[in-house]
Write a protein that holds these residues in place. Structure first.
Motif, PDB file in Angstrom:
ATOM      1  N   CYS A   1       0.834  -1.202   0.000  1.00 22.55           N
ATOM      2  CA  CYS A   1       0.000   0.000   0.000  1.00 22.55           C
ATOM      3  C   CYS A   1       0.871   1.255   0.000  1.00 22.55           C
ATOM      4  CB  CYS A   1      -0.927   0.019   1.220  1.00 22.55           C
ATOM      5  SG  CYS A   1      -0.068   0.152   2.801  1.00 22.55           S
ATOM      6  N   GLN A   2       0.222   2.386  -0.209  1.00 23.71           N
ATOM      7  CA  GLN A   2       0.873   3.671  -0.015  1.00 23.71           C
ATOM      8  C   GLN A   2       1.055   3.868   1.486  1.00 23.71           C
ATOM      9  OE1 GLN A   2       1.747   5.968  -2.456  1.00 23.71           O
ATOM     10  NE2 GLN A   2       1.101   4.521  -4.021  1.00 23.71           N
ATOM     11  N   ALA A   3       2.142   4.465   1.908  1.00 29.91           N
ATOM     12  CA  ALA A   3       2.433   4.646   3.332  1.00 29.91           C
ATOM     13  C   ALA A   3       1.333   5.421   4.056  1.00 29.91           C
ATOM     14  CB  ALA A   3       3.774   5.342   3.503  1.00 29.91           C
ATOM     15  N   GLN A   4       0.741   6.402   3.406  1.00 28.15           N
ATOM     16  CA  GLN A   4      -0.285   7.214   4.067  1.00 28.15           C
ATOM     17  C   GLN A   4      -1.576   6.447   4.327  1.00 28.15           C
ATOM     18  OE1 GLN A   4       0.725   8.240   0.843  1.00 28.15           O
ATOM     19  NE2 GLN A   4      -1.097   8.663  -0.348  1.00 28.15           N
ATOM     20  N   ALA A   5      -1.722   5.252   3.775  1.00 22.39           N
ATOM     21  CA  ALA A   5      -2.908   4.423   4.043  1.00 22.39           C
ATOM     22  C   ALA A   5      -2.894   3.849   5.455  1.00 22.39           C
ATOM     23  CB  ALA A   5      -2.997   3.285   3.030  1.00 22.39           C
TER      24      ALA A   5
ATOM     25  N   ALA B   1      -1.599  -5.402   7.890  1.00 17.23           N
ATOM     26  CA  ALA B   1      -0.508  -4.498   8.265  1.00 17.23           C
ATOM     27  C   ALA B   1      -1.104  -3.337   9.043  1.00 17.23           C
ATOM     28  CB  ALA B   1       0.217  -3.982   7.028  1.00 17.23           C
ATOM     29  N   VAL B   2      -0.396  -2.910  10.095  1.00 13.06           N
ATOM     30  CA  VAL B   2      -0.805  -1.761  10.901  1.00 13.06           C
ATOM     31  C   VAL B   2       0.406  -0.868  11.123  1.00 13.06           C
ATOM     32  CG1 VAL B   2      -2.701  -2.917  12.131  1.00 13.06           C
ATOM     33  CG2 VAL B   2      -0.381  -3.013  13.069  1.00 13.06           C
ATOM     34  N   ARG B   3       0.111   0.348  11.504  1.00 12.74           N
ATOM     35  CA  ARG B   3       1.185   1.263  11.907  1.00 12.74           C
ATOM     36  C   ARG B   3       1.017   1.512  13.405  1.00 12.74           C
ATOM     37  NH1 ARG B   3       4.477   4.384   9.134  1.00 12.74           N
ATOM     38  NH2 ARG B   3       3.226   4.337   7.251  1.00 12.74           N
ATOM     39  N   TYR B   4       2.145   1.400  14.121  1.00 12.38           N
ATOM     40  CA  TYR B   4       2.143   1.678  15.556  1.00 12.38           C
ATOM     41  C   TYR B   4       3.404   2.453  15.903  1.00 12.38           C
ATOM     42  CZ  TYR B   4       1.941   1.111  20.582  1.00 12.38           C
ATOM     43  OH  TYR B   4       1.897   1.361  21.934  1.00 12.38           O
ATOM     44  N   GLN B   5       3.225   3.584  16.551  1.00 13.73           N
ATOM     45  CA  GLN B   5       4.329   4.480  16.915  1.00 13.73           C
ATOM     46  C   GLN B   5       5.257   4.739  15.724  1.00 13.73           C
ATOM     47  OE1 GLN B   5       6.036   2.783  20.506  1.00 13.73           O
ATOM     48  NE2 GLN B   5       4.433   3.705  21.751  1.00 13.73           N
ATOM     49  N   GLY B   6       4.631   4.992  14.577  1.00 12.34           N
ATOM     50  CA  GLY B   6       5.359   5.390  13.383  1.00 12.34           C
ATOM     51  C   GLY B   6       5.926   4.270  12.533  1.00 12.34           C
ATOM     52  N   ARG B   7       5.873   3.027  13.008  1.00 12.03           N
ATOM     53  CA  ARG B   7       6.453   1.903  12.249  1.00 12.03           C
ATOM     54  C   ARG B   7       5.357   0.949  11.787  1.00 12.03           C
ATOM     55  NH1 ARG B   7      11.944  -0.472  14.182  1.00 12.03           N
ATOM     56  NH2 ARG B   7      11.317  -1.562  12.337  1.00 12.03           N
ATOM     57  N   VAL B   8       5.582   0.360  10.631  1.00 11.47           N
ATOM     58  CA  VAL B   8       4.625  -0.596  10.060  1.00 11.47           C
ATOM     59  C   VAL B   8       4.987  -2.005  10.502  1.00 11.47           C
ATOM     60  CG1 VAL B   8       3.673  -1.540   7.921  1.00 11.47           C
ATOM     61  CG2 VAL B   8       4.234   0.894   8.063  1.00 11.47           C
ATOM     62  N   HIS B   9       3.967  -2.775  10.869  1.00  9.56           N
ATOM     63  CA  HIS B   9       4.120  -4.172  11.287  1.00  9.56           C
ATOM     64  C   HIS B   9       3.044  -4.984  10.574  1.00  9.56           C
ATOM     65  CE1 HIS B   9       6.697  -2.772  14.560  1.00  9.56           C
ATOM     66  NE2 HIS B   9       5.812  -1.809  14.711  1.00  9.56           N
ATOM     67  N   ALA B  10       3.355  -6.234  10.240  1.00  9.89           N
ATOM     68  CA  ALA B  10       2.384  -7.088   9.550  1.00  9.89           C
ATOM     69  C   ALA B  10       2.392  -8.485  10.159  1.00  9.89           C
ATOM     70  CB  ALA B  10       2.697  -7.155   8.058  1.00  9.89           C
TER      71      ALA B  10
ATOM     72  N   SER C   1       9.512   2.563   2.292  1.00  3.84           N
ATOM     73  CA  SER C   1      10.508   3.409   1.658  1.00  3.84           C
ATOM     74  C   SER C   1       9.850   4.233   0.562  1.00  3.84           C
ATOM     75  CB  SER C   1      11.613   2.529   1.064  1.00  3.84           C
ATOM     76  OG  SER C   1      12.580   3.313   0.412  1.00  3.84           O
ATOM     77  N   ASP C   2      10.225   5.484   0.460  1.00  5.07           N
ATOM     78  CA  ASP C   2       9.722   6.382  -0.592  1.00  5.07           C
ATOM     79  C   ASP C   2       8.203   6.410  -0.659  1.00  5.07           C
ATOM     80  OD1 ASP C   2      12.346   7.041  -1.389  1.00  5.07           O
ATOM     81  OD2 ASP C   2      12.452   5.241  -2.637  1.00  5.07           O
ATOM     82  N   GLY C   3       7.538   6.365   0.507  1.00  8.29           N
ATOM     83  CA  GLY C   3       6.085   6.461   0.555  1.00  8.29           C
ATOM     84  C   GLY C   3       5.345   5.185   0.198  1.00  8.29           C
ATOM     85  N   LEU C   4       6.069   4.066   0.090  1.00 10.85           N
ATOM     86  CA  LEU C   4       5.453   2.785  -0.264  1.00 10.85           C
ATOM     87  C   LEU C   4       5.754   1.739   0.803  1.00 10.85           C
ATOM     88  CD1 LEU C   4       6.506   2.605  -4.025  1.00 10.85           C
ATOM     89  CD2 LEU C   4       4.363   3.498  -3.083  1.00 10.85           C
ATOM     90  N   VAL C   5       4.797   0.845   1.029  1.00  9.54           N
ATOM     91  CA  VAL C   5       4.976  -0.269   1.958  1.00  9.54           C
ATOM     92  C   VAL C   5       4.949  -1.560   1.156  1.00  9.54           C
ATOM     93  CG1 VAL C   5       4.017  -1.490   3.964  1.00  9.54           C
ATOM     94  CG2 VAL C   5       3.874   1.019   3.840  1.00  9.54           C
ATOM     95  N   HIS C   6       5.919  -2.436   1.435  1.00 14.15           N
ATOM     96  CA  HIS C   6       6.005  -3.749   0.779  1.00 14.15           C
ATOM     97  C   HIS C   6       6.076  -4.840   1.835  1.00 14.15           C
ATOM     98  CE1 HIS C   6       7.569  -1.096  -2.404  1.00 14.15           C
ATOM     99  NE2 HIS C   6       7.126  -2.019  -3.237  1.00 14.15           N
ATOM    100  N   TRP C   7       5.501  -5.997   1.541  1.00 10.70           N
ATOM    101  CA  TRP C   7       5.762  -7.177   2.361  1.00 10.70           C
ATOM    102  C   TRP C   7       6.726  -8.049   1.576  1.00 10.70           C
ATOM    103  CZ3 TRP C   7       4.449 -12.283   1.114  1.00 10.70           C
ATOM    104  CH2 TRP C   7       3.533 -12.469   0.069  1.00 10.70           C
ATOM    105  N   HIS C   8       7.419  -8.947   2.282  1.00  8.32           N
ATOM    106  CA  HIS C   8       8.495  -9.708   1.649  1.00  8.32           C
ATOM    107  C   HIS C   8       8.241 -11.213   1.720  1.00  8.32           C
ATOM    108  CE1 HIS C   8      11.163  -6.233   1.110  1.00  8.32           C
ATOM    109  NE2 HIS C   8      10.450  -5.772   2.128  1.00  8.32           N
ATOM    110  N   THR C   9       8.441 -11.860   0.589  1.00 10.93           N
ATOM    111  CA  THR C   9       8.328 -13.309   0.558  1.00 10.93           C
ATOM    112  C   THR C   9       9.521 -13.916   1.314  1.00 10.93           C
ATOM    113  OG1 THR C   9       9.529 -13.467  -1.533  1.00 10.93           O
ATOM    114  CG2 THR C   9       7.114 -13.278  -1.674  1.00 10.93           C
TER     115      THR C   9
END
Length: 120
Positions: free
Chosen positions: A8-12, A35-44, A104-112
């Protein structure tokens, strides 16, 4: 070899707010994840309580308790740390299954990985 998959876009993702849902193939089976954001960091995590393997959100994409500091399973009340997925209280058997994410750069990715792949 790990592959970055656009999520997703980071602002989502706003702190302690709605999750962004996605699908993964975990150990050969398709599962819901979030995925959620908590205290500024994304976790999934897999959307699966460690107590009983069922989805946790009490309304679509709502995982945080009323304080905004804990992830809660709507069915049995198990409470998890948003940063680690470890169970803090309630009926749990271990923690949530964490999925690697990057922002990074306003984008969120999950990793295989060896456990997580693109869904079938």
């Amino acid at each position: 070899m790990s592959q970055a998959v656009f999520l997703c876009q980071a602002q989502a993702l706003l702190d302690s707010d709605l999750a962004v849902p996605f699908e993964v193939c975990y150990l050969g089976q398709n599962h819901a994840a979030f995925a959620v954001r908590y205290q500024g960091r994304v976790h999934a995590y897999l959307n699966r309580c460690s107590h009983v393997p069922m989805e946790m959100d009490f309304q679509p994409n709502r995982f945080f308790d009323l304080t905004g500091h804990w992830l809660i399973c709507a069915t049995h009340g198990a409470i998890y740390s948003p940063q680690t997925g470890q169970c803090s209280m309630g009926p749990c058997r271990g923690g949530l299954i964490k999925i690697e994410v990057t922002e990074s750069d306003g984008l969120v990715h999950w990793h295989t990985s060896d456990k997580f792949n693109l869904p079938d």
